[in-house]
Design a protein around this motif. Structure first.
Motif, PDB file in Angstrom:
ATOM      1  N   ILE A 198       0.846  -1.188   0.000  1.00 46.14           N
ATOM      2  CA  ILE A 198       0.000   0.000   0.000  1.00 46.14           C
ATOM      3  C   ILE A 198       0.884   1.242   0.000  1.00 46.14           C
ATOM      4  CG2 ILE A 198      -1.820   1.260   1.199  1.00 46.14           C
ATOM      5  CD1 ILE A 198      -2.669  -1.340   2.510  1.00 46.14           C
ATOM      6  N   ALA A 199       0.701   2.081  -1.017  1.00 44.75           N
ATOM      7  CA  ALA A 199       1.469   3.319  -1.082  1.00 44.75           C
ATOM      8  C   ALA A 199       1.079   4.219   0.079  1.00 44.75           C
ATOM      9  CB  ALA A 199       1.211   4.027  -2.410  1.00 44.75           C
ATOM     10  N   ARG A 222      -4.570   3.316  -3.428  1.00 44.30           N
ATOM     11  CA  ARG A 222      -3.157   3.169  -3.070  1.00 44.30           C
ATOM     12  C   ARG A 222      -2.772   1.712  -2.821  1.00 44.30           C
ATOM     13  NH1 ARG A 222      -2.521   5.171   1.618  1.00 44.30           N
ATOM     14  NH2 ARG A 222      -4.561   6.113   2.046  1.00 44.30           N
ATOM     15  N   ALA A 223      -3.783   0.863  -2.569  1.00 47.03           N
ATOM     16  CA  ALA A 223      -3.536  -0.572  -2.360  1.00 47.03           C
ATOM     17  C   ALA A 223      -3.572  -1.363  -3.670  1.00 47.03           C
ATOM     18  CB  ALA A 223      -4.564  -1.140  -1.385  1.00 47.03           C
ATOM     19  N   GLY A 224      -3.790  -0.661  -4.791  1.00 43.49           N
ATOM     20  CA  GLY A 224      -3.810  -1.338  -6.082  1.00 43.49           C
ATOM     21  C   GLY A 224      -5.104  -2.066  -6.379  1.00 43.49           C
ATOM     22  N   MET A 225      -6.173  -1.740  -5.648  1.00 49.44           N
ATOM     23  CA  MET A 225      -7.466  -2.352  -5.926  1.00 49.44           C
ATOM     24  C   MET A 225      -8.073  -1.696  -7.156  1.00 49.44           C
ATOM     25  SD  MET A 225      -7.661  -4.434  -3.276  1.00 49.44           S
ATOM     26  CE  MET A 225      -9.339  -4.868  -2.822  1.00 49.44           C
ATOM     27  N   ARG A 226      -8.873  -2.460  -7.892  1.00 51.53           N
ATOM     28  CA  ARG A 226      -9.507  -1.912  -9.092  1.00 51.53           C
ATOM     29  C   ARG A 226     -10.928  -2.431  -9.213  1.00 51.53           C
ATOM     30  NH1 ARG A 226      -6.423  -3.811 -14.259  1.00 51.53           N
ATOM     31  NH2 ARG A 226      -4.562  -3.437 -12.989  1.00 51.53           N
ATOM     32  N   GLY A 227     -11.758  -1.648  -9.893  1.00 47.56           N
ATOM     33  CA  GLY A 227     -13.129  -2.077 -10.130  1.00 47.56           C
ATOM     34  C   GLY A 227     -13.979  -2.008  -8.871  1.00 47.56           C
ATOM     35  N   ILE A 228     -15.001  -2.864  -8.807  1.00 42.91           N
ATOM     36  CA  ILE A 228     -15.995  -2.820  -7.739  1.00 42.91           C
ATOM     37  C   ILE A 228     -15.381  -3.145  -6.380  1.00 42.91           C
ATOM     38  CG2 ILE A 228     -18.133  -3.872  -6.893  1.00 42.91           C
ATOM     39  CD1 ILE A 228     -18.762  -4.503  -9.883  1.00 42.91           C
TER      40      ILE A 228
END
Length: 446
Positions: A9-10, A381-387
């Motif tokens: 996580i950035a 910042r954690a690189g999660m994407r979408g829903i």
């Protein structure tokens, strides 16, 4: 359960722009509230990110951490507010007009609120019929309007020295607009923007602009935006988080507490009558049948999913569920919700539950906007994407992957949220089984 591989996580460095389409009662209550908390005038009551605690490890450890100490959230001092509105008044003037907060408090915050001035909004009378305003963008087509919003985002970040942004919809409810052919793919949607397709709403243009700028987007209304396949496709392509829909504040919040309790005890429901009186701008907009339809769909789906007639035909196959919202100007932002619930128990004997919730709409919504903004920034910042289904806790109609049934039980939603925070920080996920305390080996699921 064994700890997972930690996420990279950035850190939350620099300033975070929280951008709100809509600078009315909800948004200005948020702005004022954060400024009041920063000055020590008030406490952030109602905000899970600021006051919530998460249990870590086993109960015997008695180990808890505040949410904003467990995960690296942006600090309140690093937040910069901005937004768009069809009315040109700054946030101080808009807060006075909304009449949610006491005049003395608003006057104490005049200096910071006066600096928040709305950018010209994307607006279409075909989608919101009961209000109109002069601070509106014009363009050769809807793609041009989207490009103007993208430029607004870039300029705001540059002018305010912000490193990143999130967008949370706080504007009015649009006319109900189900998906059409133009919404089925990103390619067809972009063609529709260029061709001024009439089924593309302003909220969808905001969502498109945010995602193209890799700005996480949360839909706080019943508008159909992040639900559209084309925009979910774009969120994946741009590796950007999305979530929605419709802030879960008053009456529906109570439903997601009461209804699962009735179902879990296997008590039947014959009918659930819900009515509201509301006098703010949201109430005025919802006085239009088209806008009310969008809200009705959002509010009604909760009971349909919790009380599954397919799984429990003897208990819930014939529920009469009625939802009403009445515009009543004298009440202002102080919404009143009445629920009459006709239930039946052992041997079919009838009983009733009556609830009268006199709530303050924007007071309940403002901390939700803050939490969503901070969590969506974390997700980015954690690189999660979408829903981001783990944020269903905040919504009447949670967006989930196509084919999945939304979870509406508030306690289950909180468990999902807490376990996601544990996952982010490489802490053990908790299943609440608790058999190890009684000499039963739970194995790897302990």
């Amino acid at each position: 359960m064994a700890p997972n591989k930690p996420l990279n996580i950035a850190p939350a460095k620099g300033k975070l722009a929280i951008l709100t389409p809509g600078m009315g009662a909800v948004a200005t209550t948020l702005y004022a509230g954060v400024e009041a908390v920063k000055r020590g005038i008030a406490k952030p009551i109602g905000s899970y990110t600021q006051m919530g605690q998460v249990r870590l490890g086993k109960r015997t450890e008695n180990r808890y951490k505040k949410v904003n100490e467990l995960v690296p959230l942006a600090g309140l001092d690093d937040i910069v507010f901005g937004g768009w509105d069809i009315f040109p008044q700054n946030a101080y003037e808009a807060a006075k007009h909304a009449q949610v907060l006491e005049k003395d408090l608003v006057e104490q915050l005049k200096e910071p609120l006066s600096k928040i001035k709305p950018m010209a909004a994307v607006f279409d009378k075909d989608f919101i019929k009961r209000i109109d305003g002069p601070n509106v963008k014009t363009g050769k087509n809807k793609m041009d309007l989207a490009e103007q919003l993208r430029a607004d985002i870039r300029n705001f970040l540059k002018e305010n020295g912000c490193d990143r942004a999130v967008m949370v919809w706080c504007a009015s409810t649009e006319v109900y607009t189900p998906a059409t052919e133009v919404h089925q793919s990103l390619k067809s949607f972009e063609e529709g923007l260029r061709n001024n397709d009439p089924s593309i709403s302003p909220s969808q243009i905001y969502t498109y602009a945010a995602l193209k700028e890799r700005v996480p987007y949360a839909n706080g209304s019943p508008n159909v935006s992040v639900e559209m396949p084309c925009l979910q496709e774009l969120a994946q392509e741009m590796a950007t988080p999305i979530c929605g829909s419709d802030f879960k504040t008053g009456q529906t919040l109570i439903k997601t507490v009461i209804a699962p309790g009735l179902r879990n005890r296997q008590l039947g429901v014959a009918g659930w009558y819900s009515t509201n009186i509301l006098g703010n701008r949201d109430g005025e907009v919802l006085d239009d049948p088209g806008s009310f339809k969008a809200k009705e769909v959002s509010k009604s789906g909760v009971l349909t999913d919790i009380f599954s007639a397919e799984r429990y035909p003897d208990l819930y196959s014939n529920i009469c569920h009625v939802v009403r919202i009445n515009y009543y100007p004298p009440r202002g932002d102080n919404k009143e919700g009445w629920d009459n619930i006709d239930i039946f128990g052992w041997l079919g004997y009838p009983m009733q539950i009556k609830i009268n919730f006199l709530c303050r709409d924007s007071i309940l919504a403002a901390p939700i906007v803050l939490d969503l903004a901070l969590f969506m920034d974390l997700a980015g910042r954690a690189g999660m994407r979408g829903i981001q289904e783990w944020l269903s806790f905040y919504f009447k109609a949670p967006v989930v992957k196509p084919g999945l049934t939304p979870e509406h039980d508030l306690s289950v939603q909180l468990l999902k949220l807490e376990n996601t925070l544990r996952f982010f920080t490489n802490e053990e996920l908790i299943n609440h089984l608790g058999l190890t305390y009684y000499g039963v080996d739970e194995g790897e699921n302990a």
